[in-house]
Design an enzyme around this catalytic site. Structure first.
Site, short mmCIF file in Angstrom:
data_model
loop_
_atom_site.label_atom_id
_atom_site.label_comp_id
_atom_site.label_asym_id
_atom_site.label_seq_id
_atom_site.Cartn_x
_atom_site.Cartn_y
_atom_site.Cartn_z
N LYS A 22 0.84 -1.20 0.00
CA LYS A 22 0.00 0.00 0.00
C LYS A 22 0.88 1.26 0.00
CE LYS A 22 -1.70 1.50 4.03
NZ LYS A 22 -1.41 2.92 4.37
N ASN A 23 1.91 1.26 0.86
CA ASN A 23 2.69 2.49 1.04
C ASN A 23 3.71 2.73 -0.06
OD1 ASN A 23 1.16 2.84 3.27
ND2 ASN A 23 2.74 2.32 4.75
N ARG A 92 -5.60 9.91 4.57
CA ARG A 92 -4.65 10.76 5.27
C ARG A 92 -3.47 11.11 4.38
NH1 ARG A 92 -1.08 12.80 5.84
NH2 ARG A 92 0.41 13.38 7.44
N CYS A 116 -5.51 11.86 11.91
CA CYS A 116 -6.15 10.55 11.77
C CYS A 116 -6.12 9.90 13.16
CB CYS A 116 -5.40 9.70 10.75
SG CYS A 116 -3.85 9.08 11.38
N ARG A 121 -1.30 14.68 12.10
CA ARG A 121 -0.42 14.26 11.00
C ARG A 121 0.04 15.51 10.25
NH1 ARG A 121 -1.34 8.81 9.81
NH2 ARG A 121 0.51 8.89 8.49
N PRO A 122 0.95 16.31 10.87
CA PRO A 122 1.37 17.57 10.25
C PRO A 122 2.08 17.34 8.91
CG PRO A 122 2.82 16.98 12.06
CD PRO A 122 1.68 16.02 12.10
N ILE A 123 2.08 18.36 8.09
CA ILE A 123 2.84 18.28 6.82
C ILE A 123 3.77 19.48 6.70
CG2 ILE A 123 1.10 16.91 5.58
CD1 ILE A 123 0.17 19.51 4.23
N ASP A 124 4.21 20.00 7.84
CA ASP A 124 5.09 21.19 7.81
C ASP A 124 6.39 20.94 7.06
OD1 ASP A 124 5.33 19.47 10.18
OD2 ASP A 124 7.03 20.73 10.69
N LEU A 125 6.92 19.71 7.16
CA LEU A 125 8.17 19.42 6.46
C LEU A 125 7.95 19.39 4.94
CD1 LEU A 125 9.63 16.60 8.74
CD2 LEU A 125 9.99 19.07 8.87
N ASP A 305 4.47 0.56 12.15
CA ASP A 305 3.27 -0.11 11.63
C ASP A 305 3.15 -1.55 12.11
OD1 ASP A 305 3.45 1.52 8.36
OD2 ASP A 305 2.85 2.23 10.33
N ILE A 327 7.21 7.11 17.03
CA ILE A 327 6.86 7.80 15.78
C ILE A 327 5.55 8.56 15.89
CG2 ILE A 327 6.40 7.51 13.30
CD1 ILE A 327 9.30 6.82 14.09
N ARG A 397 -8.47 -0.71 4.64
CA ARG A 397 -7.60 0.32 4.05
C ARG A 397 -6.26 -0.26 3.64
NH1 ARG A 397 -5.97 4.23 7.78
NH2 ARG A 397 -4.65 4.78 6.01
C1 EPZ Z 1 4.05 6.87 6.27
O1 EPZ Z 1 3.25 7.88 6.84
C2 EPZ Z 1 3.17 5.65 6.16
N1 EPZ Z 1 2.04 5.94 5.28
C3 EPZ Z 1 2.67 5.24 7.54
O2 EPZ Z 1 1.93 4.03 7.36
C4 EPZ Z 1 3.87 4.94 8.42
O3 EPZ Z 1 3.43 4.62 9.73
C5 EPZ Z 1 4.78 6.18 8.47
O4 EPZ Z 1 5.16 6.56 7.13
C6 EPZ Z 1 6.05 5.93 9.28
O5 EPZ Z 1 6.73 4.86 8.72
C7 EPZ Z 1 2.22 5.91 3.94
O6 EPZ Z 1 3.31 5.68 3.46
C8 EPZ Z 1 1.01 6.17 3.09
P1 EPZ Z 1 6.05 10.28 8.34
P2 EPZ Z 1 3.79 9.42 6.86
O7 EPZ Z 1 5.91 11.52 7.54
O8 EPZ Z 1 4.49 9.71 5.61
C9 EPZ Z 1 5.92 13.56 11.78
C10 EPZ Z 1 0.15 2.56 7.70
O9 EPZ Z 1 -0.20 1.96 8.73
N2 EPZ Z 1 5.86 14.54 10.69
O10 EPZ Z 1 7.28 9.46 8.20
O11 EPZ Z 1 2.65 10.29 7.26
C11 EPZ Z 1 4.64 12.75 11.89
O12 EPZ Z 1 3.68 13.43 12.66
C12 EPZ Z 1 0.54 4.02 7.75
O13 EPZ Z 1 0.26 2.02 6.59
C13 EPZ Z 1 5.95 15.90 10.99
O14 EPZ Z 1 6.07 16.29 12.14
O15 EPZ Z 1 4.81 9.33 8.07
C14 EPZ Z 1 5.10 11.47 12.54
O16 EPZ Z 1 5.16 11.67 13.94
C15 EPZ Z 1 0.24 4.62 9.08
N3 EPZ Z 1 5.89 16.81 9.97
C16 EPZ Z 1 6.53 11.29 12.01
O17 EPZ Z 1 6.92 12.58 11.50
C17 EPZ Z 1 5.77 16.41 8.66
O18 EPZ Z 1 5.73 17.30 7.77
C18 EPZ Z 1 6.67 10.27 10.89
O19 EPZ Z 1 5.79 10.68 9.88
C19 EPZ Z 1 5.67 15.03 8.38
C20 EPZ Z 1 5.73 14.11 9.40
#
Ligand code: EPZ
Length: 422
Positions: A22-23, A92, A116, A121-125, A305, A327, A397
């Site tokens: 999926k990812n 999400r 979620c 789930r911020p996207i600031d980065l 996960d 995480i 999902r």
């Molecule tokens: C991906 O989510 C996966 N989803 C998640 O899988 C997985 O748990 C996660 O990576 C960690 O491995 C998909 O690939 C679709 P991150 P993502 O950005 O990209 C913080 C599942 O079960 N963060 O690596 O959203 C964030 O809040 C799902 O299949 C910021 O602060 O994960 C988190 O604490 C759940 N600012 C940490 O970083 C940002 O701009 C890791 O998030 C982005 C993230």
């Protein structure tokens, strides 16, 4: 509402093929926007999140259709750069479309994907990196109004190795002029799969799987045929199911190197795990025992996960296992449900202490999120009696058909769909 009913107590024995990841499929579907051709995405899993991505692509003017196990996407007809709030909220990870739309259209208008079940789930980065590449992004009442008449490659440094931010910036950089290097990039195998897809379309991307990904932007991209990598978390789920229930399970198409921290934990717990290049076999004959503390971390650390799923597996074991979730802020929601089945788990902040129970008993429980729901299925296999699991839409999902897969391994499991099929 659909529910899954499990009659616990039977050991497993069988072999199943692992679905596509999926990812990996989700960022690749966003990446199809970068070319104006046709992508034949083989091994694409049939999931609710994939359906949500297809709805977004069609909303943007692209064509998408299933041909067997391949999803065929043609993005030649893309004619808009906005995504409605409703569509954004369905999934999400829909933020992953931002970089690709900006690279293709020079503008984008979408809403914040929102949090979620796992917490904010911020996207600031994502936004910081896109601005560094030259995008102007205004936040207006929950919507992101973005313009990028010109994206220019440069060095980007992520403050944490975010999977989604790494992917979004890789896609935007493909549409930029010059070279972009992303430092402190996420190293997950799904990032490598995205790179391989982009290169198959004619992009010049390298370094995925390491902490620095480099993109030579500006290449004209074309469609291609590509096969999605196997889903390492689904593989981990079915290995944990066999570990929990006892018996033997052979997974075909799984690559142990993608889930080495999970197989190491299962070996430590008393399972025998054998693997070759494309399959993994787990056998569990003795009682499971507690293992050293589990700390979730970015790849190649223990995957967040798989945390709930391994916790469920060790809910019946000899000894105490400590889990630390580093995480996400709210990823222990499955604990209350496991407790209803007789698990002894104490949570304090980011730490959960699992005191292995001698036995679990069936109960009526609810999936709180995707992997939490899968964890309940694993626990139900080893519980005495019948367990009813609701909230199956969460599980759908990420799992094509968990009932069929576990049933093929010998589990006594069935699904009852509600009146509306949900
Ligand atoms: C991906 O989510 C996966 N989803 C998640 O899988 C997985 O748990 C996660 O990576 C960690 O491995 C998909 O690939 C679709 P991150 P993502 O950005 O990209 C913080 C599942 O079960 N963060 O690596 O959203 C964030 O809040 C799902 O299949 C910021 O602060 O994960 C988190 O604490 C759940 N600012 C940490 O970083 C940002 O701009 C890791 O998030 C982005 C993230």
């Amino acid at each position: 509402m659909s529910q899954i009913i499990v009659q616990g107590g039977s050991t497993l024995s069988g072999s199943i093929a692992v679905q596509g990841a999926k990812n990996s499929a989700l960022p690749i579907l966003a990446a199809t926007i970068l070319n104006r051709g046709e992508t034949v995405l083989r091994g694409c899993p049939r999931l609710r999140d994939v359906d949500a991505s297809v709805r977004i692509l069609r909303h943007l003017g692209c064509e998408a259709r299933w041909e067997g196990d391949a999803l065929v996407v043609n993005t030649a007809g893309l004619c808009r750069s906005d995504i409605s709030d409703t569509l954004m909220r369905e999934m999400r990870s829909s933020a992953i479309f931002l970089g690709a739309i900006l690279a293709r259209c020079g503008q984008a208008d979408l809403s914040y994907p929102g949090g979620c079940e796992l917490g904010p789930r911020p996207i600031d980065l994502h936004l910081t990196g896109l601005r560094d590449l030259g995008a102007d992004i205004r936040e207006d009442g929950g919507r992101l109004c973005c313009t990028a008449p010109r994206l220019v490659g440069r060095e980007l440094i992520l403050s944490l190795p975010s999977v989604g931010a790494t992917e979004n910036l890789m896609l935007a950089a493909c549409g930029g002029e010059g070279t972009t290097s992303i430092s402190n990039a996420a190293r997950e195998p799904e990032i490598e799969d995205l790179q391989n897809y982009l290169c198959a379309c004619g992009a010049k991307v390298s370094g995925a799987g390491t902490s620095t990904v480099t993109v030579e932007g500006g290449a004209a991209l074309h469609g291609c045929a590509y096969t999605v990598m196997p889903d390492r978390i689904v593989a981990a789920t079915y290995l944990c199911a066999a570990a929990a229930a006892g018996g033997v399970a052979r997974l075909t198409g799984a690559k142990e190197r993608h889930l080495a921290t999970v197989t190491a934990a299962l070996r430590e717990a008393g399972c025998t795990v054998q693997a070759d290049e494309n399959d993994i076999t787990l056998r569990r004959e003795q009682d499971l025992r507690a293992i050293r503390p589990i700390h979730t971390a970015p790849y190649p650390g223990f995957p967040t996960d798989a945390q709930a799923i391994l916790m469920a597996t060790l809910a019946r074991s000899r000894g105490v296992t400590v889990f630390e979730e580093n995480i996400f802020t709210n990823r222990f929601r499955h604990v209350d449900e496991l407790t209803r089945m007789g698990a002894d788990i104490r949570v304090s902040g980011r730490v959960a202490v699992v005191s292995g129970a001698e036995r679990l008993h069936g109960a009526t429980v609810r999936s709180t999120d995707l992997r939490g729901g899968a964890a309940l299925c694993v626990a139900a296999l080893m519980a005495e009696g019948e367990t009813t699991i609701s909230g199956v839409e969460h599980i759908d999902r990420g799992y094509e058909d968990i009932t069929r897969a576990l049933g093929a391994l010998g589990a006594h499991i069935r699904r009852e769909d509600g009146p509306d099929g949900e």
